[in-house]
Scaffold this active site. Structure first.
Site, PDB file in Angstrom:
ATOM      1  N   LYS A 149       0.743  -1.149  -0.099  1.00 61.99           N
ATOM      2  CA  LYS A 149      -0.121  -0.033  -0.105  1.00 61.99           C
ATOM      3  C   LYS A 149       0.776   1.096  -0.002  1.00 61.99           C
ATOM      4  CE  LYS A 149      -3.310   2.764   2.530  1.00 61.99           C
ATOM      5  NZ  LYS A 149      -4.511   2.731   3.744  1.00 61.99           N
ATOM      6  N   GLU A 207     -10.106  11.226  12.390  1.00 61.58           N
ATOM      7  CA  GLU A 207      -9.385  10.087  12.839  1.00 61.58           C
ATOM      8  C   GLU A 207      -8.320  10.292  13.879  1.00 61.58           C
ATOM      9  OE1 GLU A 207      -6.436   6.785  10.935  1.00 61.58           O
ATOM     10  OE2 GLU A 207      -7.178   8.404   9.776  1.00 61.58           O
TER      11      GLU A 207
END
Length: 408
Positions: A149, A207
């Site tokens: 990723k 977040e």
């Protein structure tokens, strides 16, 4: 509402949080709101993190706070932000005054009609073709197993038709984000500027990186996203599709595994839900996993935990070193504090650190707005481009600006 950062202070009234929001002005050094409390700081007693943070920043902060406490300052607090790049200077400080109250109440935040604002000039870096090509480069690396990723981002530079009203922007972001982490931090003057303008880092992050309260540790990694829709049926369809998406669940699992691996050495136990849940903001759906732990050593501060986690695969990629190298090779700009962390830590080690996303750096009428998207096997370059545009809506809509044109 109180200026003493003790656990008892955190039981202040809900109304107090809104009062601190309304007291924010361009002279304020720091504002931070989260689901449990609101913090407003004024002035600078001491700068702690002016050098490249790298190793030892948590220890330096702890030493400064311990020294201040020993000299009679009751539970002093360090606030500020750490950038994405560990070679860049952090901006952490001990304020002269710190006021703490309960959480914000959206219903008590009354706002005038949206301001009439237009963009006199704008530029996206990289441009559309540059970003799509960058995603293709990342996918090629993933196919060689060099990466699983990598997070690629874009920066929107624009000049507003009028100077930005920071207090109004913060109120608009806060009203839409009372379940998240809204922040404003006055940054130091840019080095080398002939006529430096004050700069402010401002945003509304969904977040939490990590928090510590006593012996309780909490982290809430987000990864895997989908834009919201104004149509309720389509919005529900998008949420269900995200929850079922193999690509997004794979991206999310990489982040959760990395957070658990980083926290485990510091915790006696960790509780990790077996599957992701959904979290939403006005602009986005996210896959979310709340992780709770019991810390093994109370001398490990919230900032030490945050530095052990930073950067997570949610903002960098995996493996970390390879993802950093890919970002440096592909992204044509310095992220600065975007995808870093912002928050506070008190002398007891308690504190909260949010991931610095859905944010902008503002100086007068000049803005830099940032957003990113995670690239994994199965990612579509066009989908990642659209996801970034959707994430930028958080700041653009609060400014009263139209969404980005579809072609950008």
């Amino acid at each position: 509402m109180t200026s003493i950062s003790t656990p008892e202070a955190f039981a202040a009234t809900v109304r107090g949080g809104t009062e601190l929001l309304q007291a924010y002005n361009q002279e304020s050094s720091f504002f931070f709101s989260c689901p449990s409390r609101t913090i407003l700081a004024q002035g600078v007693r001491e700068v702690v993190g002016g050098a490249a943070h790298g190793e030892g920043i948590a220890e330096r902060v702890a030493a400064v706070l311990a020294s201040l406490e020993k000299s009679g300052h009751e539970r002093p607090m360090a606030v500020g932000a750490v950038p994405f790049d560990t070679r860049s200077p952090a901006h952490l400080l001990v304020p002269r005054t710190t006021r703490i109250a309960g959480p914000l109440d959206a219903a008590s935040i009354s706002l005038p009609a949206p301001p009439r604002v237009s963009a006199e000039w704008m530029r996206l870096s990289p441009d559309r073709e540059g970003f799509l090509g960058g995603v293709e480069r990342a996918l090629a690396l993933i196919r060689t197993d060099a990466l699983s990723k990598v997070v690629l981002s874009r920066m929107l530079e624009l000049r507003s038709s009028v100077p930005v009203d920071l207090a109004l922007l913060l109120e608009r972001l806060s009203k839409r984000n009372t379940a998240g982490y809204t922040f404003a931090l006055k940054l130091p003057e840019a080095r080398g500027a002939l006529a430096p303008e004050p700069r402010t880092l401002i945003g509304a992050s969904p977040e939490l990186l990590v928090s510590r309260s006593g012996n309780t540790v909490f982290a809430n990694p987000l990864a895997g996203s989908a834009p919201r829709s104004p149509d309720p049926e389509e919005d529900e369809r998008r949420a269900s599709a995200l929850l079922a998406s193999e690509k997004d669940r794979r991206e999310h699992a990489v982040v959760v595994d990395a957070v658990v691996e980083a926290l485990r050495p510091f915790c006696k136990r960790l509780v990790v839900p077996p599957r992701a849940s959904l979290l939403h903001t006005p602009a986005m759906w996210h896959l979310s996993t709340p992780i709770t732990g019991e810390i093994a050593d109370l001398s490990t501060s919230s900032l030490a935990l945050a530095m052990a986690l930073h950067p997570t695969p949610a903002v960098c990629g995996y493996p970390t070193a390879s993802a950093r190298a890919a970002i440096e090779a592909i992204e044509p700009f310095d992220r600065g504090f975007f995808t870093g962390l912002v928050g506070y830590c008190d002398a007891a080690g308690d504190g909260e650190w949010a991931v610095t996303i859905r944010c902008a750096e503002i100086s007068g009428d000049a803005l830099r707005v940032y957003a990113g998207a995670g690239v994994v096997a199965g990612s579509s370059p066009e989908r990642e481009r659209a996801e970034i545009s959707a994430k930028m809506r958080t700041v653009l809509s609060a400014l009263g600006l139209d969404p980005l044109p579809e072609g950008l």
